[in-house]
Write an enzyme that holds these catalytic residues in place. Structure first.
Site, short mmCIF file in Angstrom:
data_model
loop_
_atom_site.label_atom_id
_atom_site.label_comp_id
_atom_site.label_asym_id
_atom_site.label_seq_id
_atom_site.Cartn_x
_atom_site.Cartn_y
_atom_site.Cartn_z
N LYS A 11 -5.96 3.68 14.08
CA LYS A 11 -6.20 3.92 12.66
C LYS A 11 -7.66 4.36 12.53
O LYS A 11 -8.55 3.80 13.18
CB LYS A 11 -5.97 2.62 11.88
CG LYS A 11 -6.15 2.75 10.37
CD LYS A 11 -5.80 1.44 9.68
CE LYS A 11 -5.91 1.54 8.16
NZ LYS A 11 -5.53 0.28 7.49
N SER A 32 -1.53 -4.23 4.90
CA SER A 32 -1.49 -2.87 5.44
C SER A 32 -0.98 -2.71 6.87
O SER A 32 -0.82 -1.58 7.32
CB SER A 32 -2.86 -2.23 5.34
OG SER A 32 -3.10 -1.88 4.01
N SER A 40 -2.04 0.54 3.91
CA SER A 40 -2.88 1.69 4.13
C SER A 40 -2.78 2.26 5.54
O SER A 40 -3.28 3.35 5.79
CB SER A 40 -4.33 1.29 3.85
OG SER A 40 -4.76 0.30 4.78
N1 GLN Z 1 -2.44 -2.55 -0.74
C1 GLN Z 1 -3.56 -3.44 -0.64
C2 GLN Z 1 -4.79 -2.77 -1.23
O1 GLN Z 1 -4.67 -1.69 -1.69
C3 GLN Z 1 -3.81 -3.85 0.79
C4 GLN Z 1 -4.51 -2.83 1.61
C5 GLN Z 1 -4.82 -3.31 2.98
O2 GLN Z 1 -4.24 -4.27 3.48
N2 GLN Z 1 -5.76 -2.65 3.61
O3 GLN Z 1 -5.86 -3.30 -1.24
#
Ligand code: GLN
Length: 489
Positions: A74, A173, A149
């Site tokens: 990532k 995420s 994400s």
């Molecule tokens: N969807 C959550 C956010 O937008 C979690 C994102 C994540 O785990 N990086 O913050």
């Protein structure tokens, strides 16, 4: 499945493939899958140099289980060589002088890096539509989002572009995109995997972890990823001895539960009623119920439990995470690294323009929210209150673990939605995180394993939540479940 690390490793050891041939094969697939937009940077020369080195180690008889196998990271993990952008214009041309701990560990194990994977900007999002370099598509249906994400990671693994990838989980995420793309991923206990070199979003929540096709592959990867790192101030040094070794623990758990038809004997599964309430798509609920029933039929005991503050995890998280983000992202000021506006009048104007140009809408929204909840007069009402709720949520989980060994439920209330469907409504998007945020706030480990597809052939993930340091058992249970599902029972 012949795309697993397990299967590819067997090909390497039988000399039916080399690290170079595996890397070349996968780089070709990445080239052909450009419309998915899963990869942000590939560099065949860098990849092949690592592959040649792995082939030398293989020829010398090095037994490391991950040696020569492809992986991709990532783009929130910094890498020497490949650019490190965090999906942001702010870091569009940035290359790091060092590798993140996660990158370092997998490289030392001999894995060959295929490149960097698209993600939501600074890991903020649930659909991978917030990347400055374009949205990622779901390989199961390109009109739909892959989840976020770590959407690039999940899409790349699901599409067979790479057998395994790294991701990060601040509020879901790793688990949610795995669920939406039909792969397996685990978010470890907070502090088990070093955050060194992971571009920070919300430091008290951020945790890296592996994504692959199977729980078995995730166990192999996590075994290498875990470990104390003095460069991360929240890295945990004292892991209980019986929980310290992921792969060994995983194998022991499976060996002790091998009798056919009794694979889950002695295991108590807690099912939170809040996770199967209204608002969960009927097909998701039915899929999760079937998965639980399959384990109960093979010896597991089901208890219905409650996590009464589940709904509060959304406001608590969306106060705490932006607060930490507003602080972490203050370093992007045009001076130290990244983008700097071309025209400006004075220092303040330079910083203002740099940040206006460099950050996308969602990141700006988080910075504004975070600055607001931390400001004088609102700190007590919002930030401190959210921290109190966070503590209560963690206590709810501990109360639940007095009744059960593992908690199971859905990862998300729905399967992958259509691209654009929730983009105009941030609250609708945040609601999708309801079943993953609590685990993150409590610092617990959670995984997602595929359990069904809905009528539209979209994957549904089963979430397995364990108590601190229980990753080996969680992965072993997911592995035995996956075996059953493969056998079609
Ligand atoms: N969807 C959550 C956010 O937008 C979690 C994102 C994540 O785990 N990086 O913050």
């Amino acid at each position: 499945m012949d795309t697993t690390l397990h299967a590819l490793s067997a090909r390497l050891r039988a000399r039916q493939a080399t690290a170079v041939s595996l890397a070349t094969e996968h780089l070709e697939r990445i080239g052909a899958a450009a419309p998915l937009n899963a990869f942000l940077h590939v560099d065949a020369d860098l990849t092949l140099a690592q592959a040649r080195e792995a082939d030398r180690r293989l020829a010398a008889g090095d037994p490391s289980p991950l040696l020569g196998l492809p992986v991709a990271h990532k783009d929130i993990f910094v890498t020497r060589g490949w650019r490190s952008t965090a999906g942001s214009r702010m870091l569009e041309h940035y290359t790091s002088p060092f590798d993140a701990a996660v990158v370092e560990r997998l490289a030392a194990a001999g894995m060959v890096c295929l490149g960097k994977l698209n993600c939501d900007e600074f890991a903020m999002g649930s659909s991978n539509e917030n990347s400055a370099f374009g949205a990622v598509r779901n390989p199961r249906d390109p009109a739909r989002i892959p989840g976020g994400s770590s959407g690039g990671s999940a899409a790349a693994v699901a599409a067979g572009l790479v057998p395994a990838a790294t991701g990060t989980d601040t509020g879901g995420s790793l688990r949610q995109p795995a669920s939406m793309c039909g792969i397996t991923a685990i978010k470890p206990t907070y502090g088990r995997v070093s955050r060194y070199g992971m571009i920070a979003f919300a430091s008290s929540l951020d945790q890296g972890g592996p994504m692959a096709h199977t729980a078995e592959d995730c166990a192999l990867l996590l075994d290498v990823l875990c470990g104390f790192d003095a460069r991360d101030s929240t890295s945990i040094e004292d892991i209980p001895a019986d929980k310290a070794h992921i792969w060994r623990g995983f194998q022991a758990e499976n060996a002790a539960n091998a009798s056919p038809g009794k694979e889950f004997a002695g295991l108590t599964l807690g099912v939170p009623r809040e996770f199967l309430a209204d608002g969960v798509a009927p097909e998701v609920r039915a899929a999760v119920e079937r998965a639980i029933a399959a384990m109960v039929a093979r010896g597991a005991r089901r208890v219905d439990i409650s996590l009464p503050r589940t709904a509060l995890s959304i406001p608590a998280y969306y106060v705490i995470a932006p607060a930490e983000a507003s602080s972490n992202l203050s370093r992007f000021d045009g001076v130290r690294y990244g983008h700097r506006a071309a025209d400006f009048r004075d220092l303040n104007d330079m910083i203002e323009r740099t940040r206006a140009e460099g950050f996308g809408r969602e990141v700006k929204r988080r910075i504004l929210t975070g600055a607001y909840v931390l400001s004088h007069g609102y700190y007590d009402a919002y930030y401190l209150q959210a921290q109190r709720v966070r503590r209560l949520i963690a206590e709810d989980f501990q109360a639940a673990f007095r009744q059960c060994d593992l908690i199971v439920g859905p990862v998300a209330p729905t399967t992958a939605w259509k691209a654009g469907e929730k983009s105009a409504d941030p609250v609708a998007m945040y609601l999708e995180d309801i079943f993953t945020l609590g685990v993150s706030l409590a610092g617990l480990p959670g995984l997602s394993v595929p359990c069904a597809v809905d009528a539209g052939a979209l994957p549904v993930g089963l979430q397995v939540i364990g108590n601190y340091f229980d990753e080996a058992r969680m992965l072993a249970v997911a592995h035995r479940y996956q075996r059953l599902a493969e056998a079609g029972s």
